[in-house]
Design a protein around this motif. Structure first.
Motif, PDB file in Angstrom:
ATOM      1  N   GLY A 162     -22.851  -8.984  25.788  1.00 45.18           N
ATOM      2  CA  GLY A 162     -23.905  -9.195  24.792  1.00 45.18           C
ATOM      3  C   GLY A 162     -23.934 -10.639  24.316  1.00 45.18           C
ATOM      4  N   LYS A 163     -24.942 -10.971  23.500  1.00 42.19           N
ATOM      5  CA  LYS A 163     -25.011 -12.312  22.899  1.00 42.19           C
ATOM      6  C   LYS A 163     -23.930 -12.416  21.824  1.00 42.19           C
ATOM      7  N   PRO A 164     -23.470 -13.652  21.536  1.00 35.55           N
ATOM      8  CA  PRO A 164     -22.444 -13.793  20.494  1.00 35.55           C
ATOM      9  C   PRO A 164     -22.874 -13.088  19.205  1.00 35.55           C
ATOM     10  N   THR A 165     -22.036 -12.198  18.711  1.00 35.30           N
ATOM     11  CA  THR A 165     -22.357 -11.371  17.552  1.00 35.30           C
ATOM     12  C   THR A 165     -21.103 -11.214  16.703  1.00 35.30           C
ATOM     13  N   PRO A 166     -21.092 -11.784  15.510  1.00 37.02           N
ATOM     14  CA  PRO A 166     -19.908 -11.607  14.669  1.00 37.02           C
ATOM     15  C   PRO A 166     -19.690 -10.129  14.357  1.00 37.02           C
ATOM     16  N   GLY A 167     -18.443  -9.744  14.297  1.00 38.71           N
ATOM     17  CA  GLY A 167     -18.114  -8.359  13.955  1.00 38.71           C
ATOM     18  C   GLY A 167     -16.825  -8.314  13.159  1.00 38.71           C
ATOM     19  N   VAL A 168     -16.745  -7.340  12.275  1.00 35.63           N
ATOM     20  CA  VAL A 168     -15.504  -7.168  11.515  1.00 35.63           C
ATOM     21  C   VAL A 168     -15.397  -5.695  11.165  1.00 35.63           C
ATOM     22  N   GLY A 169     -14.171  -5.167  11.144  1.00 38.46           N
ATOM     23  CA  GLY A 169     -14.032  -3.743  10.853  1.00 38.46           C
ATOM     24  C   GLY A 169     -12.601  -3.334  10.653  1.00 38.46           C
ATOM     25  N   TYR A 170     -12.426  -2.060  10.368  1.00 38.81           N
ATOM     26  CA  TYR A 170     -11.075  -1.521  10.260  1.00 38.81           C
ATOM     27  C   TYR A 170     -11.101  -0.034  10.540  1.00 38.81           C
ATOM     28  N   ALA A 171      -9.911   0.523  10.736  1.00 41.96           N
ATOM     29  CA  ALA A 171      -9.804   1.971  10.882  1.00 41.96           C
ATOM     30  C   ALA A 171      -8.632   2.462  10.055  1.00 41.96           C
ATOM     31  N   MET A 172      -8.825   3.593   9.396  1.00 42.99           N
ATOM     32  CA  MET A 172      -7.683   4.177   8.690  1.00 42.99           C
ATOM     33  C   MET A 172      -7.230   5.453   9.359  1.00 42.99           C
ATOM     34  N   GLY A 173      -5.943   5.698   9.288  1.00 40.92           N
ATOM     35  CA  GLY A 173      -5.353   6.876   9.905  1.00 40.92           C
ATOM     36  C   GLY A 173      -5.386   8.040   8.929  1.00 40.92           C
ATOM     37  N   VAL A 174      -6.203   9.048   9.235  1.00 40.33           N
ATOM     38  CA  VAL A 174      -6.391  10.150   8.292  1.00 40.33           C
ATOM     39  C   VAL A 174      -5.098  10.956   8.105  1.00 40.33           C
ATOM     40  N   GLU A 175      -4.379  11.246   9.212  1.00 39.79           N
ATOM     41  CA  GLU A 175      -3.135  12.018   9.075  1.00 39.79           C
ATOM     42  C   GLU A 175      -2.156  11.325   8.134  1.00 39.79           C
ATOM     43  N   ARG A 176      -2.032  10.012   8.306  1.00 42.40           N
ATOM     44  CA  ARG A 176      -1.068   9.283   7.463  1.00 42.40           C
ATOM     45  C   ARG A 176      -1.489   9.308   6.001  1.00 42.40           C
ATOM     46  N   LEU A 177      -2.797   9.219   5.745  1.00 42.90           N
ATOM     47  CA  LEU A 177      -3.254   9.265   4.350  1.00 42.90           C
ATOM     48  C   LEU A 177      -3.073  10.652   3.755  1.00 42.90           C
ATOM     49  N   VAL A 178      -3.319  11.693   4.553  1.00 41.35           N
ATOM     50  CA  VAL A 178      -3.093  13.053   4.069  1.00 41.35           C
ATOM     51  C   VAL A 178      -1.611  13.244   3.743  1.00 41.35           C
ATOM     52  N   LEU A 179      -0.750  12.771   4.649  1.00 39.14           N
ATOM     53  CA  LEU A 179       0.699  12.849   4.403  1.00 39.14           C
ATOM     54  C   LEU A 179       1.083  12.138   3.114  1.00 39.14           C
ATOM     55  N   LEU A 180       0.470  10.991   2.910  1.00 40.83           N
ATOM     56  CA  LEU A 180       0.790  10.197   1.727  1.00 40.83           C
ATOM     57  C   LEU A 180       0.357  10.922   0.457  1.00 40.83           C
ATOM     58  N   LEU A 181      -0.856  11.494   0.486  1.00 41.43           N
ATOM     59  CA  LEU A 181      -1.334  12.251  -0.681  1.00 41.43           C
ATOM     60  C   LEU A 181      -0.405  13.428  -0.966  1.00 41.43           C
ATOM     61  N   GLU A 182       0.026  14.120   0.095  1.00 40.28           N
ATOM     62  CA  GLU A 182       0.914  15.270  -0.091  1.00 40.28           C
ATOM     63  C   GLU A 182       2.284  14.827  -0.606  1.00 40.28           C
ATOM     64  N   THR A 183       2.818  13.765   0.015  1.00 44.41           N
ATOM     65  CA  THR A 183       4.141  13.273  -0.375  1.00 44.41           C
ATOM     66  C   THR A 183       4.173  12.888  -1.844  1.00 44.41           C
ATOM     67  N   LEU A 184       3.093  12.282  -2.320  1.00 38.45           N
ATOM     68  CA  LEU A 184       3.072  11.799  -3.699  1.00 38.45           C
ATOM     69  C   LEU A 184       2.508  12.831  -4.676  1.00 38.45           C
ATOM     70  N   GLY A 185       2.198  14.025  -4.163  1.00 39.13           N
ATOM     71  CA  GLY A 185       1.667  15.081  -5.038  1.00 39.13           C
ATOM     72  C   GLY A 185       0.316  14.735  -5.627  1.00 39.13           C
ATOM     73  N   LEU A 186      -0.542  14.113  -4.847  1.00 36.56           N
ATOM     74  CA  LEU A 186      -1.828  13.644  -5.370  1.00 36.56           C
ATOM     75  C   LEU A 186      -3.016  14.493  -4.913  1.00 36.56           C
ATOM     76  N   VAL A 187      -2.720  15.659  -4.357  1.00 36.14           N
ATOM     77  CA  VAL A 187      -3.821  16.542  -3.951  1.00 36.14           C
ATOM     78  C   VAL A 187      -4.281  17.327  -5.177  1.00 36.14           C
ATOM     79  N   PRO A 188      -5.545  17.159  -5.600  1.00 38.22           N
ATOM     80  CA  PRO A 188      -6.006  17.855  -6.807  1.00 38.22           C
ATOM     81  C   PRO A 188      -5.836  19.371  -6.697  1.00 38.22           C
ATOM     82  N   GLU A 189      -5.280  19.951  -7.744  1.00 39.37           N
ATOM     83  CA  GLU A 189      -4.978  21.386  -7.808  1.00 39.37           C
ATOM     84  C   GLU A 189      -6.209  22.238  -7.460  1.00 39.37           C
ATOM     85  N   ALA A 190      -7.336  21.853  -8.035  1.00 39.96           N
ATOM     86  CA  ALA A 190      -8.549  22.671  -7.922  1.00 39.96           C
ATOM     87  C   ALA A 190      -8.968  22.913  -6.478  1.00 39.96           C
ATOM     88  N   LEU A 191      -8.523  22.047  -5.557  1.00 37.52           N
ATOM     89  CA  LEU A 191      -8.936  22.186  -4.165  1.00 37.52           C
ATOM     90  C   LEU A 191      -8.455  23.489  -3.559  1.00 37.52           C
TER      91      LEU A 191
END
Ligand code: ATP
Ligand code: MG
Length: 429
Positions: A298-327
């Motif tokens: 393609g023609k020169p095109t600036p790009g920027v981005g990121y990706a987050m790991g959902v499993e790791r974030l779920v683990l982190l929420l669980e580890t820290l007890g941050l999952v809202p009770e109501a769920l």
């Protein structure tokens, strides 16, 4: 006897007790991205192998060792996507969405596949939520991407659990000059390098910088540093980014060894890291990839981005007890009915309640059962109220409304007044 069927190692079932946390995370991020004006894109999970070979680059771990590649019935080489950026760029080019400098702010979510050694936080099928922005070259958008993730951490209660690591890789020319200097330095010390790093010296030397090997790390202490090779424009770009992060109060650590694994990065690279998950601590990683689109023709095109790991974030929420009770309570109200006439009435009534209260979470007892067994199911459902309908209630056109989570008395409510009564009760708590 036949062997019990099992899932493939490293490919997890996400069971009903876990999905509420997944949806909580996914919905929180999706709403946040909406609020910043990003649009969702959905892409195929299978692509031609060549896309990743070209986009991610030979000499990277992902392409050399981690891809699930096979020939389909037409003898074409296909690969289960190991990441989302290459497919996203392919789609931009295929549909002409970045031509003429059109700005695109996109996000995607879904499964990715890498043949890795499964362990906590590292799987063979895992999920990412990613963001990509095209045709904005300045540090303002790099900053926005980081600000956006920072807001997510705050909303999830993770702000104190993650830290931001930041680096600039410079222009591709600056990086090439640095690479030459690094290779020259390490070549003289070749025998002291670990085996992986010896291999990378010819395939992907910058990746040696984040080698986990102690001996190699010791050698790197006196190696040339990337920032001595940065071009002036990249320095200014990096300063622009830092000034913006300072302005909103986001703390960061400059890590000159942060290079990311992929060939196509230039200038900004960053990672959000936690020390709460052991060695799989990076929960979000990204950077600028101004050279990628041309790599695809393609023609020169600036790009920027990121990706987050959902499993790791779920683990982190669980580890820290941050999952809202109501769920974890799927129901507000559970209807018990005794006898066939009452069951018919209960069904009609439940549909009227759904019309009147569209957000009501209502479970209708199925499979009949005694008073005791239905009540037990009502309790287990997590519902706050049980509605009771038997022959007596039917004759009087009322239901018994029994609070399940406190000691207050059961009340008899006329059918006509039921929706209003429930709305008021549920609003109270
Ligand atoms: P790592 O160094 O941990 O292997 P990476 O540099 O290969 O990560 P990226 O390709 O940048 O990872 O992917 C972005 C994010 O996706 C990672 O920061 C991580 O949170 C997550 N991720 C990557 N690979 C896996 C995996 N095999 N299992 C679970 N999550 C993963
Ligand atoms: Mg990896």
């Amino acid at each position: 006897m036949s062997k019990t069927l099992q899932a493939i190692r490293g490919m997890n079932d996400i069971l009903p007790e876990q999905t509420p946390t997944w949806r909580y995370l996914e919905n929180t991020l999706a709403e946040l991205l909406d609020g910043y004006g990003y649009k969702e894109i959905r892409l195929p999970i299978l692509e031609f192998t060549e896309l990743f070979a070209r986009g991610i680059g030979e000499g990277t771990d992902v392409v050399d060792k981690e891809m699930y590649t096979f020939l389909d019935r037409n003898e074409e080489s296909l690969t289960l996507r190991p990441e989302g950026t290459a497919g996203c760029v392919r789609a931009m080019l295929e549909h002409g969405l970045t031509g003429g400098g059109q700005v695109q702010k996109l996000w995607y979510a879904g499964p990715m596949f890498r043949y890795e050694k499964p362990q906590k936080g590292r799987y063979r099928q895992f999920h990412q939520m990613g963001v990509e922005v095209f045709n904005l070259p300045g540090p303002d958008i790099d900053a926005e991407l980081i600000v956006l993730t920072w807001r997510l951490w705050k909303q999830l209660g993770l702000a104190d659990a993650v830290t931001l690591q930041l680096n600039s890789l410079g222009s591709s020319e600056a990086r090439a000059r640095y690479r030459d200097a690094l290779v020259a330095y390490l070549q003289e010390r070749y025998d002291l390098l670990d085996e992986d790093s010896q291999r990378r010296l010819t395939t992907n030397p910058l990746r040696i910088l984040d080698s986990k090997n102690g001996g190699t790390q010791a050698l790197l202490v006196d190696a040339p540093t990337l920032h001595d090779y940065l071009d002036e424009e990249s320095v200014a770009h990096f300063e622009g980014l830092k000034a913006r992060l300072d302005a909103v109060g986001i703390r960061y650590e400059i890590n000159q060894k942060l290079v990311r694994g992929l060939d196509y990065y230039s200038r900004t690279v960053f990672e959000w890291v936690t020390d709460k998950l052991g060695s799989q601590g990076t929960v979000c990683a990204g950077g600028r990839y101004d050279g990628l689109v041309t790599q695809f023709g393609g023609k020169p095109t600036p790009g920027v981005g990121y990706a987050m790991g959902v499993e790791r974030l779920v683990l982190l929420l669980e580890t820290l007890g941050l999952v809202p009770e109501a769920l974890n309570s799927p129901a507000d109200v559970y209807i018990c009915a005794f006898g066939e006439a009452a069951e018919l009435a209960a069904l009609g009534l439940s549909e009227q309640l759904r019309d009147a209260l569209p957000n009501l979470r209502l479970v209708v007892n199925a499979g009949a059962g005694s008073f005791k067994s239905q009540f037990k199911k009502a309790d287990k459902s997590g519902a706050r109220y049980a509605l009771i309908l038997g022959d007596d209630e039917l004759a009087k056109r009322v239901v018994g409304c029994k609070p399940l989570r406190d000691d207050s008395e059961q009340q008899s409510i006329a059918w006509d007044a039921l929706a209003e009564h429930l709305a008021a009760c549920l609003k109270q708590a």
